[in-house]
Design a protein around this motif. Sequence first.
Motif, PDB file in Angstrom:
ATOM      1  N   GLU A 197     -74.874 -24.402   5.850  1.00 46.31           N
ATOM      2  CA  GLU A 197     -74.956 -23.083   6.468  1.00 46.31           C
ATOM      3  C   GLU A 197     -74.852 -23.182   7.993  1.00 46.31           C
ATOM      4  OE1 GLU A 197     -75.028 -20.184   5.053  1.00 46.31           O
ATOM      5  OE2 GLU A 197     -74.973 -21.007   3.020  1.00 46.31           O
ATOM      6  N   TYR A 198     -75.487 -24.190   8.568  1.00 52.08           N
ATOM      7  CA  TYR A 198     -75.416 -24.354  10.025  1.00 52.08           C
ATOM      8  C   TYR A 198     -73.975 -24.627  10.474  1.00 52.08           C
ATOM      9  CZ  TYR A 198     -80.517 -24.670   9.961  1.00 52.08           C
ATOM     10  OH  TYR A 198     -81.852 -24.404   9.803  1.00 52.08           O
ATOM     11  N   LEU A 199     -73.280 -25.463   9.733  1.00 48.71           N
ATOM     12  CA  LEU A 199     -71.885 -25.742  10.094  1.00 48.71           C
ATOM     13  C   LEU A 199     -71.024 -24.490   9.945  1.00 48.71           C
ATOM     14  CD1 LEU A 199     -71.359 -29.287   8.528  1.00 48.71           C
ATOM     15  CD2 LEU A 199     -71.840 -28.686  10.903  1.00 48.71           C
ATOM     16  N   HIS A 200     -71.335 -23.680   8.956  1.00 43.81           N
ATOM     17  CA  HIS A 200     -70.602 -22.422   8.786  1.00 43.81           C
ATOM     18  C   HIS A 200     -70.846 -21.498   9.986  1.00 43.81           C
ATOM     19  CE1 HIS A 200     -68.638 -19.139   6.734  1.00 43.81           C
ATOM     20  NE2 HIS A 200     -69.711 -18.380   6.885  1.00 43.81           N
ATOM     21  N   LEU A 201     -72.092 -21.452  10.450  1.00 42.19           N
ATOM     22  CA  LEU A 201     -72.401 -20.643  11.630  1.00 42.19           C
ATOM     23  C   LEU A 201     -71.670 -21.160  12.865  1.00 42.19           C
ATOM     24  CD1 LEU A 201     -76.250 -19.982  11.330  1.00 42.19           C
ATOM     25  CD2 LEU A 201     -74.384 -18.378  10.966  1.00 42.19           C
ATOM     26  N   ALA A 202     -71.625 -22.488  13.005  1.00 34.76           N
ATOM     27  CA  ALA A 202     -70.933 -23.068  14.155  1.00 34.76           C
ATOM     28  C   ALA A 202     -69.454 -22.693  14.148  1.00 34.76           C
ATOM     29  CB  ALA A 202     -71.098 -24.585  14.143  1.00 34.76           C
ATOM     30  N   ALA A 203     -68.842 -22.690  12.962  1.00 35.58           N
ATOM     31  CA  ALA A 203     -67.425 -22.319  12.879  1.00 35.58           C
ATOM     32  C   ALA A 203     -67.233 -20.835  13.167  1.00 35.58           C
ATOM     33  CB  ALA A 203     -66.894 -22.676  11.497  1.00 35.58           C
ATOM     34  N   GLU A 204     -68.131 -19.990  12.647  1.00 32.87           N
ATOM     35  CA  GLU A 204     -67.979 -18.548  12.842  1.00 32.87           C
ATOM     36  C   GLU A 204     -68.140 -18.138  14.303  1.00 32.87           C
ATOM     37  OE1 GLU A 204     -70.624 -16.342  10.362  1.00 32.87           O
ATOM     38  OE2 GLU A 204     -69.088 -16.040   8.826  1.00 32.87           O
ATOM     39  N   THR A 205     -69.059 -18.782  14.997  1.00 33.10           N
ATOM     40  CA  THR A 205     -69.352 -18.402  16.387  1.00 33.10           C
ATOM     41  C   THR A 205     -68.569 -19.233  17.403  1.00 33.10           C
ATOM     42  OG1 THR A 205     -71.258 -19.906  16.354  1.00 33.10           O
ATOM     43  CG2 THR A 205     -71.669 -17.603  15.786  1.00 33.10           C
ATOM     44  N   HIS A 206     -67.692 -20.124  16.917  1.00 38.08           N
ATOM     45  CA  HIS A 206     -66.903 -20.991  17.813  1.00 38.08           C
ATOM     46  C   HIS A 206     -67.826 -21.769  18.763  1.00 38.08           C
ATOM     47  CE1 HIS A 206     -63.373 -18.826  16.385  1.00 38.08           C
ATOM     48  NE2 HIS A 206     -64.001 -17.700  16.674  1.00 38.08           N
ATOM     49  N   ALA A 207     -68.905 -22.279  18.179  1.00 39.95           N
ATOM     50  CA  ALA A 207     -69.923 -22.961  18.986  1.00 39.95           C
ATOM     51  C   ALA A 207     -69.376 -24.156  19.768  1.00 39.95           C
ATOM     52  CB  ALA A 207     -71.080 -23.398  18.082  1.00 39.95           C
ATOM     53  N   PRO A 208     -68.503 -25.010  19.202  1.00 44.70           N
ATOM     54  CA  PRO A 208     -68.020 -26.156  19.987  1.00 44.70           C
ATOM     55  C   PRO A 208     -67.304 -25.750  21.275  1.00 44.70           C
ATOM     56  CG  PRO A 208     -67.542 -26.472  17.666  1.00 44.70           C
ATOM     57  CD  PRO A 208     -68.017 -25.061  17.814  1.00 44.70           C
ATOM     58  N   ASP A 209     -66.700 -24.560  21.304  1.00 41.69           N
ATOM     59  CA  ASP A 209     -66.002 -24.104  22.514  1.00 41.69           C
ATOM     60  C   ASP A 209     -66.917 -23.321  23.452  1.00 41.69           C
ATOM     61  OD1 ASP A 209     -63.632 -25.218  21.522  1.00 41.69           O
ATOM     62  OD2 ASP A 209     -63.190 -23.396  20.384  1.00 41.69           O
ATOM     63  N   ARG A 210     -67.839 -22.536  22.904  1.00 38.43           N
ATOM     64  CA  ARG A 210     -68.628 -21.625  23.715  1.00 38.43           C
ATOM     65  C   ARG A 210     -69.961 -22.206  24.179  1.00 38.43           C
ATOM     66  NH1 ARG A 210     -69.275 -16.197  20.581  1.00 38.43           N
ATOM     67  NH2 ARG A 210     -70.052 -15.571  22.635  1.00 38.43           N
ATOM     68  N   CYS A 211     -70.518 -23.103  23.385  1.00 36.78           N
ATOM     69  CA  CYS A 211     -71.875 -23.565  23.691  1.00 36.78           C
ATOM     70  C   CYS A 211     -71.966 -24.556  24.856  1.00 36.78           C
ATOM     71  CB  CYS A 211     -72.507 -24.160  22.441  1.00 36.78           C
ATOM     72  SG  CYS A 211     -72.934 -22.908  21.192  1.00 36.78           S
ATOM     73  N   PRO A 212     -71.103 -25.581  24.929  1.00 38.62           N
ATOM     74  CA  PRO A 212     -71.291 -26.584  26.002  1.00 38.62           C
ATOM     75  C   PRO A 212     -71.418 -26.001  27.400  1.00 38.62           C
ATOM     76  CG  PRO A 212     -69.723 -27.390  24.399  1.00 38.62           C
ATOM     77  CD  PRO A 212     -70.018 -25.970  24.007  1.00 38.62           C
ATOM     78  N   PRO A 213     -70.613 -25.017  27.821  1.00 42.10           N
ATOM     79  CA  PRO A 213     -70.790 -24.492  29.189  1.00 42.10           C
ATOM     80  C   PRO A 213     -72.145 -23.827  29.424  1.00 42.10           C
ATOM     81  CG  PRO A 213     -68.646 -23.868  28.309  1.00 42.10           C
ATOM     82  CD  PRO A 213     -69.432 -24.414  27.172  1.00 42.10           C
ATOM     83  N   LEU A 214     -72.832 -23.413  28.368  1.00 39.35           N
ATOM     84  CA  LEU A 214     -74.095 -22.701  28.522  1.00 39.35           C
ATOM     85  C   LEU A 214     -75.309 -23.628  28.514  1.00 39.35           C
ATOM     86  CD1 LEU A 214     -73.412 -19.748  26.042  1.00 39.35           C
ATOM     87  CD2 LEU A 214     -73.206 -19.703  28.533  1.00 39.35           C
ATOM     88  N   MET A 215     -75.109 -24.897  28.198  1.00 46.69           N
ATOM     89  CA  MET A 215     -76.247 -25.786  27.972  1.00 46.69           C
ATOM     90  C   MET A 215     -76.544 -26.682  29.160  1.00 46.69           C
ATOM     91  SD  MET A 215     -75.630 -26.575  23.918  1.00 46.69           S
ATOM     92  CE  MET A 215     -77.299 -27.154  23.679  1.00 46.69           C
ATOM     93  N   GLY A 216     -75.977 -26.381  30.327  1.00 47.18           N
ATOM     94  CA  GLY A 216     -76.377 -27.021  31.570  1.00 47.18           C
ATOM     95  C   GLY A 216     -76.050 -28.483  31.679  1.00 47.18           C
ATOM     96  N   GLY A 217     -75.096 -28.964  30.897  1.00 47.57           N
ATOM     97  CA  GLY A 217     -74.709 -30.373  31.013  1.00 47.57           C
ATOM     98  C   GLY A 217     -75.743 -31.345  30.509  1.00 47.57           C
ATOM     99  N   ALA A 218     -76.661 -30.902  29.638  1.00 48.35           N
ATOM    100  CA  ALA A 218     -77.652 -31.824  29.078  1.00 48.35           C
ATOM    101  C   ALA A 218     -76.965 -32.888  28.246  1.00 48.35           C
ATOM    102  CB  ALA A 218     -78.646 -31.041  28.230  1.00 48.35           C
ATOM    103  N   GLU A 219     -77.660 -34.000  28.065  1.00 50.37           N
ATOM    104  CA  GLU A 219     -77.069 -35.135  27.351  1.00 50.37           C
ATOM    105  C   GLU A 219     -76.679 -34.716  25.932  1.00 50.37           C
ATOM    106  OE1 GLU A 219     -78.195 -39.704  26.008  1.00 50.37           O
ATOM    107  OE2 GLU A 219     -79.611 -38.488  27.156  1.00 50.37           O
ATOM    108  N   GLY A 220     -75.475 -35.081  25.570  1.00 48.28           N
ATOM    109  CA  GLY A 220     -74.995 -34.764  24.230  1.00 48.28           C
ATOM    110  C   GLY A 220     -74.550 -33.334  24.050  1.00 48.28           C
ATOM    111  N   THR A 221     -74.379 -32.588  25.155  1.00 51.14           N
ATOM    112  CA  THR A 221     -73.987 -31.183  25.026  1.00 51.14           C
ATOM    113  C   THR A 221     -72.608 -30.899  25.594  1.00 51.14           C
ATOM    114  OG1 THR A 221     -75.056 -30.620  27.138  1.00 51.14           O
ATOM    115  CG2 THR A 221     -76.386 -30.425  25.123  1.00 51.14           C
ATOM    116  N   SER A 222     -71.876 -31.926  25.991  1.00 44.65           N
ATOM    117  CA  SER A 222     -70.498 -31.694  26.422  1.00 44.65           C
ATOM    118  C   SER A 222     -69.675 -31.246  25.223  1.00 44.65           C
ATOM    119  CB  SER A 222     -69.902 -32.970  27.020  1.00 44.65           C
ATOM    120  OG  SER A 222     -69.785 -33.964  26.018  1.00 44.65           O
TER     121      SER A 222
END
Length: 368
Positions: A197-222
């Motif tokens: 379900e989590y992977l489905h949410l990530a695909a629906e919300t385009h998390a790999p493209d949208r999330c990294p810029p919002l996470m402040g460059g924390a480790e493992g968030t590029s």
Amino acid sequence: AQSASTAETATTASASTAGGIAGNAAAAGASDTAGTASFTAARATPPPPPTPPPTPPPPAPPRAPAPPIDTVHGRTEKAKLLQATQSDVGGERALHVLEELSGLARSPHLTPEDKDHAARNLNDRAGALVKSLSTLDSPSTLYDLAKLLSWADAHMNEVLAPSQTALVSGLTVFCQRLLQSIRVESRPGHIEHPLQEYLHLAAETHAPDRCPPLMGGAEGTSQTAYQSTIDNAQRSIDGFYRVSAAMGALKAAAKGRGNDRHRDMLAQARRAGVPAEDLKPFEQALTDREAAVADLKARLAEVVQPVHASDRPLTQHQLEMLQQMVDEADRKRLYDDDHVAMDEGRLAMREGQRRLNEEYERSQRGDL
């Protein structure tokens, strides 16, 4: 004298008859005179006046003109606005209420004041809903937050612009919690349904493209690291289902017939990556089954050996022992593990029975 009396009688009758005729004539004349007078009187009387027609009902009062279409729509949407603003912020209808307020804020049938009221209520509700869902850490609220953010993406316009900051904050929280949940659920031995379900949410919300810029460059968030985390989770799910399928086939083979199938499914489970500890019970079961088959084959070969050793007839005891072993091998389904040994036992049984029958026939003929 008699003649005179007769003449008098005749005269009297004649007078009476004449009087009757005269009376009848007088009566008839009187009747005709009355009829003529009645007819004359009827012609002299004027006819009655005609019956006047019924009075028509008074005309209906004029109907009030229908209100303009815009006024009807305005009243309807005013009622919708009142109902929407009085409903709860959360609940199952939260997105439906936001959708309705978004449409009312742009309605051409409401006054500018009403549209401003709808827009303010929309932004207040969106911000409050994002804040509420961001503070609750559970899979269900994560799903609700994803739905809210997806709805906001699809309906972003000037009406919803004041909520932009709150929505970005909610998206940041969503990205952090989603990444953490994927990492937790991807641990070995911890693969369960929520990970899918989590992977489905990530695909629906385009998390790999949208999330990294919002996470402040924390480790493992590029972006590369975020995508790598999702890819690893997908491989974990694939491996989990592969192991589950291999274990299911192995369990079925362990309960089924034939050691060959058990042996093949055990090798397949090893290739699928089933942990060695999980395979130990099945390995031991296979060892025990193979030992039982080996013992059964050895005992069958022992009673078959006299048939091949010579052409002499078997004793009654030897034939009975051979029959018992063939029956036991058949009951334990030796044919599924070694059909050659099973066929050899059956043929030996027939041969031993044939020899014994021939010896009996010769004894009956006295050839012995």
